[in-house]
Design a protein around this motif. Structure first.
Motif, PDB file in Angstrom:
ATOM      1  N   ARG A  38       0.939  -1.367  -0.053  1.00 48.54           N
ATOM      2  CA  ARG A  38      -0.073   0.125   0.132  1.00 48.54           C
ATOM      3  C   ARG A  38       0.807   1.272  -0.268  1.00 48.54           C
ATOM      4  N   PHE A  39       0.319   2.393  -0.840  1.00 42.41           N
ATOM      5  CA  PHE A  39       0.993   3.474  -0.661  1.00 42.41           C
ATOM      6  C   PHE A  39       0.398   4.184   0.391  1.00 42.41           C
ATOM      7  N   GLU A  40       0.841   4.193   1.680  1.00 39.53           N
ATOM      8  CA  GLU A  40       0.325   4.447   2.924  1.00 39.53           C
ATOM      9  C   GLU A  40       1.429   4.804   3.743  1.00 39.53           C
ATOM     10  N   GLY A  41       1.267   5.824   4.836  1.00 35.31           N
ATOM     11  CA  GLY A  41       2.227   5.891   5.830  1.00 35.31           C
ATOM     12  C   GLY A  41       1.700   5.764   7.204  1.00 35.31           C
ATOM     13  N   LYS A  42       2.598   5.708   8.175  1.00 38.81           N
ATOM     14  CA  LYS A  42       2.140   5.698   9.609  1.00 38.81           C
ATOM     15  C   LYS A  42       2.717   6.489  10.311  1.00 38.81           C
ATOM     16  N   THR A  77      -0.339   7.701  16.059  1.00 37.27           N
ATOM     17  CA  THR A  77       0.057   6.405  15.095  1.00 37.27           C
ATOM     18  C   THR A  77      -0.855   6.485  14.036  1.00 37.27           C
ATOM     19  N   GLN A  78      -1.628   7.389  13.739  1.00 35.37           N
ATOM     20  CA  GLN A  78      -2.613   7.228  12.835  1.00 35.37           C
ATOM     21  C   GLN A  78      -1.850   6.961  11.066  1.00 35.37           C
ATOM     22  N   ARG A  79      -2.610   6.064  10.376  1.00 36.66           N
ATOM     23  CA  ARG A  79      -2.348   5.810   8.915  1.00 36.66           C
ATOM     24  C   ARG A  79      -2.696   6.675   8.192  1.00 36.66           C
ATOM     25  N   LEU A  80      -1.986   7.170   7.123  1.00 36.32           N
ATOM     26  CA  LEU A  80      -2.432   8.210   6.227  1.00 36.32           C
ATOM     27  C   LEU A  80      -2.353   7.604   4.888  1.00 36.32           C
ATOM     28  N   LYS A  81      -3.312   7.833   4.119  1.00 39.94           N
ATOM     29  CA  LYS A  81      -3.294   7.563   2.712  1.00 39.94           C
ATOM     30  C   LYS A  81      -3.909   8.522   1.960  1.00 39.94           C
ATOM     31  N   GLY A  82      -4.128   8.234   0.611  1.00 38.62           N
ATOM     32  CA  GLY A  82      -4.909   9.076  -0.341  1.00 38.62           C
ATOM     33  C   GLY A  82      -4.163  10.742  -0.573  1.00 38.62           C
ATOM     34  N   SER A  83      -5.221  11.421  -0.703  1.00 40.24           N
ATOM     35  CA  SER A  83      -4.756  12.840  -1.061  1.00 40.24           C
ATOM     36  C   SER A  83      -3.887  13.324  -0.158  1.00 40.24           C
ATOM     37  N   LEU A  84      -4.547  13.180   1.309  1.00 38.24           N
ATOM     38  CA  LEU A  84      -3.618  13.726   2.511  1.00 38.24           C
ATOM     39  C   LEU A  84      -2.193  13.287   2.565  1.00 38.24           C
ATOM     40  N   PHE A  85      -2.025  12.057   2.527  1.00 38.46           N
ATOM     41  CA  PHE A  85      -0.644  11.176   2.143  1.00 38.46           C
ATOM     42  C   PHE A  85       0.224  12.014   1.371  1.00 38.46           C
ATOM     43  N   GLU A  86      -0.527  11.917   0.124  1.00 36.45           N
ATOM     44  CA  GLU A  86       0.296  12.499  -1.045  1.00 36.45           C
ATOM     45  C   GLU A  86       0.725  13.878  -0.812  1.00 36.45           C
ATOM     46  N   GLU A  87      -0.465  14.858  -0.359  1.00 35.69           N
ATOM     47  CA  GLU A  87       0.004  16.295   0.234  1.00 35.69           C
ATOM     48  C   GLU A  87       1.230  16.209   1.170  1.00 35.69           C
ATOM     49  N   ILE A  88       1.333  15.480   1.860  1.00 38.21           N
ATOM     50  CA  ILE A  88       2.255  15.568   2.987  1.00 38.21           C
ATOM     51  C   ILE A  88       3.639  15.187   2.639  1.00 38.21           C
ATOM     52  N   VAL A  89       3.656  13.825   1.803  1.00 37.35           N
ATOM     53  CA  VAL A  89       5.010  13.414   1.051  1.00 37.35           C
ATOM     54  C   VAL A  89       5.479  14.525   0.202  1.00 37.35           C
ATOM     55  N   THR A  90       4.550  15.066  -0.500  1.00 37.19           N
ATOM     56  CA  THR A  90       4.995  16.143  -1.491  1.00 37.19           C
ATOM     57  C   THR A  90       5.651  17.425  -0.963  1.00 37.19           C
ATOM     58  N   HIS A  91       4.936  17.786   0.001  1.00 33.55           N
ATOM     59  CA  HIS A  91       5.496  19.008   0.653  1.00 33.55           C
ATOM     60  C   HIS A  91       6.689  18.721   1.515  1.00 33.55           C
ATOM     61  N   LEU A  92       6.937  17.592   2.112  1.00 27.81           N
ATOM     62  CA  LEU A  92       8.341  17.337   2.726  1.00 27.81           C
ATOM     63  C   LEU A  92       9.105  17.173   1.603  1.00 27.81           C
ATOM     64  N   ASP A  93       9.085  16.550   0.394  1.00 27.46           N
ATOM     65  CA  ASP A  93      10.156  16.492  -0.650  1.00 27.46           C
ATOM     66  C   ASP A  93      10.560  17.858  -1.061  1.00 27.46           C
ATOM     67  N   ALA A  94       9.486  18.596  -1.258  1.00 29.36           N
ATOM     68  CA  ALA A  94       9.947  19.989  -1.928  1.00 29.36           C
ATOM     69  C   ALA A  94      10.779  20.746  -1.035  1.00 29.36           C
ATOM     70  N   ASP A 105       1.840  -4.837   7.598  1.00 35.28           N
ATOM     71  CA  ASP A 105       0.540  -4.496   7.128  1.00 35.28           C
ATOM     72  C   ASP A 105       1.045  -3.910   5.590  1.00 35.28           C
ATOM     73  N   GLY A 106       2.244  -4.051   5.210  1.00 34.74           N
ATOM     74  CA  GLY A 106       2.682  -3.675   4.023  1.00 34.74           C
ATOM     75  C   GLY A 106       2.391  -2.125   3.735  1.00 34.74           C
ATOM     76  N   LEU A 107       2.807  -1.132   4.618  1.00 36.44           N
ATOM     77  CA  LEU A 107       2.715  -0.003   4.398  1.00 36.44           C
ATOM     78  C   LEU A 107       4.072   0.720   3.755  1.00 36.44           C
ATOM     79  N   SER A 108       4.048   1.811   2.969  1.00 37.15           N
ATOM     80  CA  SER A 108       5.332   2.205   2.297  1.00 37.15           C
ATOM     81  C   SER A 108       6.069   3.196   3.169  1.00 37.15           C
TER      82      SER A 108
END
Length: 188
Positions: free
Chosen positions: A16-20, A150-167, A68-71
């Motif tokens: 899964r493309f998800e974060g914890k 300890t929440q799991r994040l996925k979808g647009s919120l997860f993508e928003e966070i990863v994109t923000h950190l990468d930038a 759980d196969g999180l990324s």
């Protein structure tokens, strides 16, 4: 060769493309939202790009993410650093995209295939509005104790966070600052 080279790293393929979320304690000795380096904390270990190799941190969360196969593991902290305008506010400051895993002792350890950490001014602040998105079923407007964030994040919120950190990646600054702090504490 550092001692992590002797680990039998197994390639990790997330399901899964998800974060914890996993928390770390923030140092008071830097403007960067680093772990507590001078106090002897070793995780997350930016220097060796490992998590849980040197010490058992958030083991339940790390093991759950891998099982759980999180990324991703997303690192959250309450800022205690030298830039006082951010004091006591909560931020997601970086991530490890899990690339390899192994077991050391009784703990699951990870090594990222990619990581990104930011300066505090560029971190993803957990405002009350963002906390409601991260924790939609919760009753509070802020995480009361990051130990339980300890929440799991996925979808647009997860993508928003990863994109923000990468930038705003400042991982090289983290490595420099950790080396500086270690040299200050142990100059010989």
């Amino acid at each position: 060769m550092n001692r992590t080279d002797s680990v039998n790293w197994q390639p990790y393929s997330p399901a899964r493309f998800e974060g914890k979320l996993c928390y770390h304690l923030c140092t008071t000795d830097s403007e960067l939202p680093l772990r507590m380096v001078i106090e002897g904390y070793t995780e997350p270990n930016y220097e060796t790009m490992t998590y849980n190799y040197y010490w058992c941190c958030n083991q339940i969360g790390v093991r759950a993410a891998v099982n759980d196969g999180l990324s991703h593991i997303l690192f959250v902290t309450r800022y205690k650093g030298k830039n006082r305008q951010y004091a006591e506010r909560c931020f997601i400051v970086g991530y490890y995209e899990i690339g390899w895993t192994d077991t050391v002792g009784n703990r699951t350890v990870i090594r990222p295939k990619k990581l990104s950490f930011t300066r505090i001014e560029d971190a993803y602040e957990i405002t009350p509005e963002r906390w409601k998105r991260i924790n939609p079923d919760g009753k509070s407007y802020q995480p009361e104790s990051l130990r339980y964030a300890t929440q799991r994040l996925k979808g647009s919120l997860f993508e928003e966070i990863v994109t923000h950190l990468d930038a705003h990646d400042a991982t090289a600054d983290y490595l420099f600052e950790v080396a500086r702090l270690k040299a200050e504490t142990n100059p010989f």
